[in-house]
Design a protein around this motif. Structure first.
Motif, PDB file in Angstrom:
ATOM      1  N   GLN A 182      48.073  64.700  46.136  1.00  0.00           N
ATOM      2  CA  GLN A 182      47.587  63.424  46.672  1.00  0.00           C
ATOM      3  C   GLN A 182      48.727  62.445  46.910  1.00  0.00           C
ATOM      4  N   GLN A 183      49.683  62.379  45.993  1.00  0.00           N
ATOM      5  CA  GLN A 183      50.790  61.434  46.135  1.00  0.00           C
ATOM      6  C   GLN A 183      51.746  61.819  47.262  1.00  0.00           C
ATOM      7  N   PHE A 184      51.780  63.099  47.643  1.00  0.00           N
ATOM      8  CA  PHE A 184      52.587  63.535  48.786  1.00  0.00           C
ATOM      9  C   PHE A 184      52.214  62.723  50.020  1.00  0.00           C
ATOM     10  N   ARG A 185      50.934  62.533  50.213  1.00  0.00           N
ATOM     11  CA  ARG A 185      50.448  61.764  51.366  1.00  0.00           C
ATOM     12  C   ARG A 185      50.581  60.271  51.136  1.00  0.00           C
ATOM     13  N   ASP A 186      50.179  59.812  49.957  1.00  0.00           N
ATOM     14  CA  ASP A 186      50.164  58.371  49.692  1.00  0.00           C
ATOM     15  C   ASP A 186      51.557  57.756  49.715  1.00  0.00           C
ATOM     16  N   VAL A 187      52.561  58.521  49.286  1.00  0.00           N
ATOM     17  CA  VAL A 187      53.910  57.966  49.170  1.00  0.00           C
ATOM     18  C   VAL A 187      54.703  58.110  50.465  1.00  0.00           C
ATOM     19  N   TYR A 188      54.586  59.264  51.146  1.00  0.00           N
ATOM     20  CA  TYR A 188      55.513  59.564  52.233  1.00  0.00           C
ATOM     21  C   TYR A 188      54.911  59.511  53.639  1.00  0.00           C
ATOM     22  N   LEU A 189      53.587  59.575  53.778  1.00  0.00           N
ATOM     23  CA  LEU A 189      53.013  59.763  55.109  1.00  0.00           C
ATOM     24  C   LEU A 189      52.255  58.568  55.655  1.00  0.00           C
ATOM     25  N   ILE A 190      51.976  57.559  54.854  1.00  0.00           N
ATOM     26  CA  ILE A 190      51.110  56.484  55.339  1.00  0.00           C
ATOM     27  C   ILE A 190      51.779  55.117  55.202  1.00  0.00           C
ATOM     28  N   ALA A 191      53.032  54.991  55.582  1.00  0.00           N
ATOM     29  CA  ALA A 191      53.707  53.692  55.554  1.00  0.00           C
ATOM     30  C   ALA A 191      53.045  52.760  56.569  1.00  0.00           C
ATOM     31  N   GLY A 192      52.260  51.825  56.081  1.00  0.00           N
ATOM     32  CA  GLY A 192      51.508  50.936  56.965  1.00  0.00           C
ATOM     33  C   GLY A 192      50.099  51.413  57.228  1.00  0.00           C
ATOM     34  N   GLY A 193      49.754  52.587  56.746  1.00  0.00           N
ATOM     35  CA  GLY A 193      48.433  53.152  56.972  1.00  0.00           C
ATOM     36  C   GLY A 193      48.520  54.492  57.667  1.00  0.00           C
ATOM     37  N   THR A 194      47.378  55.087  57.941  1.00  0.00           N
ATOM     38  CA  THR A 194      47.340  56.378  58.631  1.00  0.00           C
ATOM     39  C   THR A 194      48.139  56.321  59.932  1.00  0.00           C
ATOM     40  N   GLY A 195      48.958  57.337  60.147  1.00  0.00           N
ATOM     41  CA  GLY A 195      49.812  57.350  61.331  1.00  0.00           C
ATOM     42  C   GLY A 195      51.118  56.624  61.139  1.00  0.00           C
ATOM     43  N   ALA A 196      51.385  56.165  59.898  1.00  0.00           N
ATOM     44  CA  ALA A 196      52.626  55.425  59.601  1.00  0.00           C
ATOM     45  C   ALA A 196      52.819  54.286  60.591  1.00  0.00           C
ATOM     46  N   THR A 197      51.781  53.461  60.753  1.00  0.00           N
ATOM     47  CA  THR A 197      51.780  52.448  61.810  1.00  0.00           C
ATOM     48  C   THR A 197      52.648  51.235  61.502  1.00  0.00           C
ATOM     49  N   PHE A 198      53.227  51.149  60.303  1.00  0.00           N
ATOM     50  CA  PHE A 198      54.199  50.079  60.066  1.00  0.00           C
ATOM     51  C   PHE A 198      55.401  50.257  60.987  1.00  0.00           C
ATOM     52  N   SER A 199      55.755  51.516  61.249  1.00  0.00           N
ATOM     53  CA  SER A 199      56.827  51.803  62.205  1.00  0.00           C
ATOM     54  C   SER A 199      56.434  51.364  63.609  1.00  0.00           C
ATOM     55  N   LEU A 200      55.167  51.515  63.928  1.00  0.00           N
ATOM     56  CA  LEU A 200      54.672  51.057  65.232  1.00  0.00           C
ATOM     57  C   LEU A 200      54.831  49.547  65.373  1.00  0.00           C
ATOM     58  N   LEU A 201      54.518  48.815  64.309  1.00  0.00           N
ATOM     59  CA  LEU A 201      54.678  47.356  64.346  1.00  0.00           C
ATOM     60  C   LEU A 201      56.144  46.969  64.509  1.00  0.00           C
ATOM     61  N   VAL A 202      57.021  47.702  63.834  1.00  0.00           N
ATOM     62  CA  VAL A 202      58.461  47.426  63.981  1.00  0.00           C
ATOM     63  C   VAL A 202      58.895  47.642  65.425  1.00  0.00           C
ATOM     64  N   CYS A 203      58.391  48.692  66.060  1.00  0.00           N
ATOM     65  CA  CYS A 203      58.701  48.936  67.478  1.00  0.00           C
ATOM     66  C   CYS A 203      58.250  47.760  68.339  1.00  0.00           C
ATOM     67  N   ILE A 204      57.064  47.243  68.056  1.00  0.00           N
ATOM     68  CA  ILE A 204      56.549  46.111  68.828  1.00  0.00           C
ATOM     69  C   ILE A 204      57.423  44.883  68.612  1.00  0.00           C
ATOM     70  N   TRP A 205      57.794  44.617  67.355  1.00  0.00           N
ATOM     71  CA  TRP A 205      58.641  43.456  67.064  1.00  0.00           C
ATOM     72  C   TRP A 205      60.011  43.596  67.729  1.00  0.00           C
ATOM     73  N   MET A 206      60.503  44.820  67.854  1.00  0.00           N
ATOM     74  CA  MET A 206      61.834  45.050  68.416  1.00  0.00           C
ATOM     75  C   MET A 206      61.855  44.948  69.945  1.00  0.00           C
ATOM     76  N   SER A 207      60.804  45.470  70.598  1.00  0.00           N
ATOM     77  CA  SER A 207      60.933  45.686  72.044  1.00  0.00           C
ATOM     78  C   SER A 207      59.818  45.093  72.904  1.00  0.00           C
ATOM     79  N   ALA A 208      58.659  44.829  72.337  1.00  0.00           N
ATOM     80  CA  ALA A 208      57.525  44.400  73.168  1.00  0.00           C
ATOM     81  C   ALA A 208      57.730  42.987  73.703  1.00  0.00           C
ATOM     82  N   LYS A 209      57.293  42.785  74.932  1.00  0.00           N
ATOM     83  CA  LYS A 209      57.391  41.474  75.569  1.00  0.00           C
ATOM     84  C   LYS A 209      56.020  40.886  75.891  1.00  0.00           C
ATOM     85  N   SER A 210      55.000  41.713  75.912  1.00  0.00           N
ATOM     86  CA  SER A 210      53.667  41.227  76.259  1.00  0.00           C
ATOM     87  C   SER A 210      53.089  40.406  75.117  1.00  0.00           C
TER      88      SER A 210
END
Length: 341
Positions: A182-210
């Motif tokens: 269970q901790q394999f998933r909770d610790v390493y795979l869900i940074a920000g939630g399912t799909g590791a979407t915290f990385s998605l938010l970082v991408c938006i903060w870095m590059s999005a203009k809309s």
């Protein structure tokens, strides 16, 4: 609450076999064996609990209870009303126990563990199984279905059972044996939630203009710190979005592979089975789970997820900007026509 515990213990054999220093096997009765009070008895515990609660409810709905006069205090009346349902359930469970004693398995615990639980653990403790589970979780989310709840209802007991095995080994002074848990998933795979979407938010903060993406990222950021990402999934949206579906499914599968390889090569320690809440922020969870090496792996996974999300964020951002330009042109045309009239 008490009745499922009683039925669970009743299904066991109240004896253990010990080996003396001389090699003689001695059977000791009147004890509760510890073999199935941990991960090995997890499936039986769930089955017994469901059966007991549903049987108790069915018997009470049939009216097979002792009814006391209204003058009797409610607490006393409830005690008497539970006697017949409890007696029926315990009688049925005792008959099942006796029948199993006449079989080669001896107990229902042995049957479930050997025929069901062990094969499932073997299936769940593999990289392909985890990859399929992660892909299915993300895919269900893409259609608005809570993938974590659906898949975890099947795989959750297996993952937690593997965690319990690791914890038992560590408690005995041994090294953990299961990479997947269970901790394999909770610790390493869900940074920000399912799909590791915290990385998605970082991408938006870095590059999005809309402004649309920037607003979603601003509102979703605080929740994403604690691995809650419904604002992202339904805000961008990822649900029914053919562009964002692709990285949302790919990212957890890729992170699953990198994490598994790092652990199998000994670069990162295996998880000990200690429960770390899934809402623990990334990097803090890694430090608690495996020290600085776990944090480094989380950082690597984080960077990989950013790289995968980046081109898709740019594509969605371009769509929003193009739509904004079209709407601006349409508004100008409408204003011009109104001024002419």
């Amino acid at each position: 609450m008490i009745l499922p515990v009683i039925t669970f213990l009743l299904l066991n054999n109240f004896f253990i076999t010990l080996t003396t220093d001389s090699g003689e096997a001695v059977t000791s009765g009147g004890v509760i064996p510890m073999d199935y009070l941990g991960a090995a008895g997890l499936f039986v515990a769930m089955i017994v609990t469901i059966f007991t609660v549903e049987a108790y409810r069915w018997i009470k709905n049939k009216g097979w209870v002792i009814k006391m006069p209204d003058s009797v205090p409610p607490a006393v009346s409830r005690s008497f009303s539970s006697l017949i349902p409890a007696a029926i359930i315990l009688t049925v469970v005792f008959i099942v126990k006796v029948l199993f004693e006449a079989t080669p398995y001896e107990t229902i615990f042995n049957l479930i563990y050997q025929c069901l639980q062990q094969p499932l653990y073997a299936l769940g403790n593999s990289l392909p199984s985890q990859m399929i589970s992660e892909a299915l979780i993300s895919l269900l989310w893409c259609f608005g279905i809570h993938g974590d709840t659906v898949v975890s209802s099947v795989m959750g007991p297996i993952w937690r059972g593997l965690s319990a095995e690791n914890l038992a080994l560590v408690s005995s002074g041994l090294d953990p044996a299961n990479i997947i848990c269970q901790q394999f998933r909770d610790v390493y795979l869900i940074a920000g939630g399912t799909g590791a979407t915290f990385s998605l938010l970082v991408c938006i903060w870095m590059s999005a203009k809309s402004p649309e993406l920037k607003t979603v990222a601003k509102l979703a950021g605080p929740a994403a710190i604690f691995n809650i990402n419904e604002p992202v999934i339904f805000g961008i949206p990822i649900v029914l979005n053919p562009i964002m579906m692709i990285p949302f499914i790919i990212v957890p599968v890729v992170l699953c592979v990198t994490t598994y390889i790092a652990m199998s090569l000994g670069l990162v320690p295996l998880l000990t089975g200690i429960e770390i809440p899934w809402t623990t922020p990334v990097f803090i969870s890694g430090w608690l789970a495996g020290g600085w090496r776990a944090v480094i792996l989380q950082i690597i996974n984080f960077i990989i997820a950013i790289i995968i999300y980046f081109p898709f964020v740019k594509a969605v951002d371009k769509q929003f900007l193009d739509n904004a330009k079209k709407n601006e042109l349409v508004n100008k045309e409408v204003i011009y026509e109104d001024s002419c009239l």
